[in-house]
Write a protein that holds these residues in place. Structure first.
Motif, PDB file in Angstrom:
ATOM      1  N   ILE A  23      34.774  44.822  41.141  1.00 38.91           N
ATOM      2  CA  ILE A  23      35.583  43.969  40.262  1.00 38.91           C
ATOM      3  C   ILE A  23      36.991  43.816  40.821  1.00 38.91           C
ATOM      4  O   ILE A  23      37.541  42.715  40.846  1.00 38.91           O
ATOM      5  CB  ILE A  23      35.603  44.533  38.821  1.00 38.91           C
ATOM      6  CG1 ILE A  23      34.203  44.434  38.205  1.00 38.91           C
ATOM      7  CG2 ILE A  23      36.630  43.798  37.964  1.00 38.91           C
ATOM      8  CD1 ILE A  23      34.028  45.223  36.921  1.00 38.91           C
ATOM      9  N   LEU A  24      37.578  44.903  41.298  1.00 37.38           N
ATOM     10  CA  LEU A  24      38.925  44.824  41.884  1.00 37.38           C
ATOM     11  C   LEU A  24      38.928  43.969  43.150  1.00 37.38           C
ATOM     12  O   LEU A  24      39.884  43.225  43.393  1.00 37.38           O
ATOM     13  CB  LEU A  24      39.482  46.215  42.167  1.00 37.38           C
ATOM     14  CG  LEU A  24      39.824  47.037  40.925  1.00 37.38           C
ATOM     15  CD1 LEU A  24      40.247  48.442  41.320  1.00 37.38           C
ATOM     16  CD2 LEU A  24      40.898  46.350  40.096  1.00 37.38           C
ATOM     17  N   ASP A  25      37.864  44.051  43.939  1.00 35.33           N
ATOM     18  CA  ASP A  25      37.750  43.175  45.111  1.00 35.33           C
ATOM     19  C   ASP A  25      37.717  41.717  44.688  1.00 35.33           C
ATOM     20  O   ASP A  25      38.347  40.863  45.299  1.00 35.33           O
ATOM     21  CB  ASP A  25      36.494  43.503  45.933  1.00 35.33           C
ATOM     22  CG  ASP A  25      36.623  44.791  46.718  1.00 35.33           C
ATOM     23  OD1 ASP A  25      37.759  45.296  46.869  1.00 35.33           O
ATOM     24  OD2 ASP A  25      35.582  45.288  47.188  1.00 35.33           O
ATOM     25  N   LEU A  26      36.978  41.430  43.618  1.00 41.17           N
ATOM     26  CA  LEU A  26      36.878  40.061  43.130  1.00 41.17           C
ATOM     27  C   LEU A  26      38.224  39.551  42.642  1.00 41.17           C
ATOM     28  O   LEU A  26      38.699  38.504  43.085  1.00 41.17           O
ATOM     29  CB  LEU A  26      35.853  39.969  41.993  1.00 41.17           C
ATOM     30  CG  LEU A  26      35.824  38.636  41.242  1.00 41.17           C
ATOM     31  CD1 LEU A  26      35.182  37.561  42.109  1.00 41.17           C
ATOM     32  CD2 LEU A  26      35.100  38.776  39.928  1.00 41.17           C
ATOM     33  N   VAL A  27      38.850  40.295  41.744  1.00 41.31           N
ATOM     34  CA  VAL A  27      40.105  39.796  41.165  1.00 41.31           C
ATOM     35  C   VAL A  27      41.270  39.922  42.135  1.00 41.31           C
ATOM     36  O   VAL A  27      42.290  39.261  41.959  1.00 41.31           O
ATOM     37  CB  VAL A  27      40.442  40.448  39.807  1.00 41.31           C
ATOM     38  CG1 VAL A  27      39.372  40.149  38.786  1.00 41.31           C
ATOM     39  CG2 VAL A  27      40.675  41.935  39.938  1.00 41.31           C
ATOM     40  N   TRP A  31      41.875  33.672  46.386  1.00 38.05           N
ATOM     41  CA  TRP A  31      41.403  32.441  45.737  1.00 38.05           C
ATOM     42  C   TRP A  31      41.122  32.680  44.266  1.00 38.05           C
ATOM     43  O   TRP A  31      41.377  31.821  43.432  1.00 38.05           O
ATOM     44  CB  TRP A  31      40.188  31.879  46.449  1.00 38.05           C
ATOM     45  CG  TRP A  31      40.465  31.457  47.857  1.00 38.05           C
ATOM     46  CD1 TRP A  31      39.825  31.875  48.979  1.00 38.05           C
ATOM     47  CD2 TRP A  31      41.465  30.518  48.312  1.00 38.05           C
ATOM     48  NE1 TRP A  31      40.364  31.271  50.095  1.00 38.05           N
ATOM     49  CE2 TRP A  31      41.365  30.429  49.715  1.00 38.05           C
ATOM     50  CE3 TRP A  31      42.438  29.758  47.667  1.00 38.05           C
ATOM     51  CZ2 TRP A  31      42.197  29.611  50.480  1.00 38.05           C
ATOM     52  CZ3 TRP A  31      43.266  28.942  48.433  1.00 38.05           C
ATOM     53  CH2 TRP A  31      43.143  28.873  49.815  1.00 38.05           C
ATOM     54  N   THR A  32      40.595  33.841  43.928  1.00 40.66           N
ATOM     55  CA  THR A  32      40.328  34.157  42.524  1.00 40.66           C
ATOM     56  C   THR A  32      41.611  34.102  41.715  1.00 40.66           C
ATOM     57  O   THR A  32      41.640  33.533  40.624  1.00 40.66           O
ATOM     58  CB  THR A  32      39.671  35.544  42.387  1.00 40.66           C
ATOM     59  OG1 THR A  32      38.394  35.514  43.041  1.00 40.66           O
ATOM     60  CG2 THR A  32      39.484  35.938  40.934  1.00 40.66           C
ATOM     61  N   LEU A  33      42.685  34.671  42.244  1.00 44.94           N
ATOM     62  CA  LEU A  33      43.959  34.649  41.521  1.00 44.94           C
ATOM     63  C   LEU A  33      44.426  33.223  41.276  1.00 44.94           C
ATOM     64  O   LEU A  33      44.871  32.887  40.175  1.00 44.94           O
ATOM     65  CB  LEU A  33      45.020  35.432  42.298  1.00 44.94           C
ATOM     66  CG  LEU A  33      44.781  36.931  42.426  1.00 44.94           C
ATOM     67  CD1 LEU A  33      45.847  37.565  43.303  1.00 44.94           C
ATOM     68  CD2 LEU A  33      44.734  37.591  41.060  1.00 44.94           C
ATOM     69  N   TYR A  34      44.311  32.374  42.290  1.00 45.26           N
ATOM     70  CA  TYR A  34      44.706  30.973  42.129  1.00 45.26           C
ATOM     71  C   TYR A  34      43.817  30.258  41.110  1.00 45.26           C
ATOM     72  O   TYR A  34      44.297  29.466  40.296  1.00 45.26           O
ATOM     73  CB  TYR A  34      44.643  30.228  43.461  1.00 45.26           C
ATOM     74  CG  TYR A  34      45.796  30.506  44.383  1.00 45.26           C
ATOM     75  CD1 TYR A  34      47.096  30.164  44.036  1.00 45.26           C
ATOM     76  CD2 TYR A  34      45.586  31.098  45.624  1.00 45.26           C
ATOM     77  CE1 TYR A  34      48.155  30.409  44.891  1.00 45.26           C
ATOM     78  CE2 TYR A  34      46.633  31.347  46.485  1.00 45.26           C
ATOM     79  CZ  TYR A  34      47.914  30.999  46.120  1.00 45.26           C
ATOM     80  OH  TYR A  34      48.961  31.246  46.964  1.00 45.26           O
ATOM     81  N   THR A  62      33.672  26.523  45.697  1.00 40.97           N
ATOM     82  CA  THR A  62      32.319  26.645  45.132  1.00 40.97           C
ATOM     83  C   THR A  62      31.858  28.094  45.115  1.00 40.97           C
ATOM     84  O   THR A  62      31.367  28.590  44.092  1.00 40.97           O
ATOM     85  CB  THR A  62      31.322  25.778  45.937  1.00 40.97           C
ATOM     86  OG1 THR A  62      31.727  24.409  45.856  1.00 40.97           O
ATOM     87  CG2 THR A  62      29.908  25.926  45.410  1.00 40.97           C
ATOM     88  N   ILE A  63      32.025  28.792  46.222  1.00 39.24           N
ATOM     89  CA  ILE A  63      31.606  30.198  46.312  1.00 39.24           C
ATOM     90  C   ILE A  63      32.342  31.048  45.279  1.00 39.24           C
ATOM     91  O   ILE A  63      31.737  31.858  44.575  1.00 39.24           O
ATOM     92  CB  ILE A  63      31.842  30.740  47.737  1.00 39.24           C
ATOM     93  CG1 ILE A  63      30.843  30.123  48.707  1.00 39.24           C
ATOM     94  CG2 ILE A  63      31.772  32.265  47.766  1.00 39.24           C
ATOM     95  CD1 ILE A  63      31.161  30.377  50.173  1.00 39.24           C
ATOM     96  N   ASN A  64      33.654  30.853  45.187  1.00 38.35           N
ATOM     97  CA  ASN A  64      34.446  31.653  44.250  1.00 38.35           C
ATOM     98  C   ASN A  64      34.110  31.329  42.801  1.00 38.35           C
ATOM     99  O   ASN A  64      34.007  32.229  41.964  1.00 38.35           O
ATOM    100  CB  ASN A  64      35.937  31.479  44.520  1.00 38.35           C
ATOM    101  CG  ASN A  64      36.398  32.345  45.655  1.00 38.35           C
ATOM    102  OD1 ASN A  64      36.816  33.470  45.450  1.00 38.35           O
ATOM    103  ND2 ASN A  64      36.282  31.849  46.880  1.00 38.35           N
TER     104      ASN A  64
END
Length: 125
Positions: A23-27, A31-34, A62-64
């Motif tokens: 989850i930390l890797d994701l957030v 790009w996730t933050l943007y 798309t991936i994100n």
């Protein structure tokens, strides 16, 4: 409560720790933050998201978005029009990310000059 008062999952073997790291890797992904910050005001169409997030490719967006949708942070709504219209918005869980994400954005903005100066000093060596 301080950081030292919190019980962090630290066992490298534990499923909880592994999930927290994922989850930390994701957030923590730029790009996730943007994407989270761009969706803060409500639903946005795919192409509008792409225009608002400088430097992101269609493929990366798309991936994100798929990852965020899979994790229940973003909801995708397809409208059966010609051409098809797709909107993305934060879910209730996704909206809980707004405060920490926006705090991080504000921190980065407030400290960018200090960090830039520190980099110059360090690189001058």
């Amino acid at each position: 409560m301080t950081l030292s008062d919190m019980d962090f999952p630290t066992s490298p073997e534990g499923d909880d720790c592994r999930m927290v790291r994922e989850i930390l890797d994701l957030v923590g992904d730029k790009w996730t933050l943007y994407i989270i910050a761009t969706l803060k005001d409500g639903p946005v169409r795919f192409n509008e998201l792409r225009r608002q997030i400088d430097g992101i490719s269609q493929r990366m967006l798309t991936i994100n978005l798929r990852g965020l949708e899979r994790d229940g942070l973003v909801k995708r709504t397809l409208f059966p029009t010609i051409p098809p219209r797709v909107d993305y918005e934060l879910t209730e869980t996704g909206r809980t990310l707004l405060a920490p994400v926006m705090a991080l954005v504000l921190w980065a903005s407030a400290n960018q000059e200090n960090i830039r100066d520190a980099r110059v000093r360090y690189d001058a060596g």
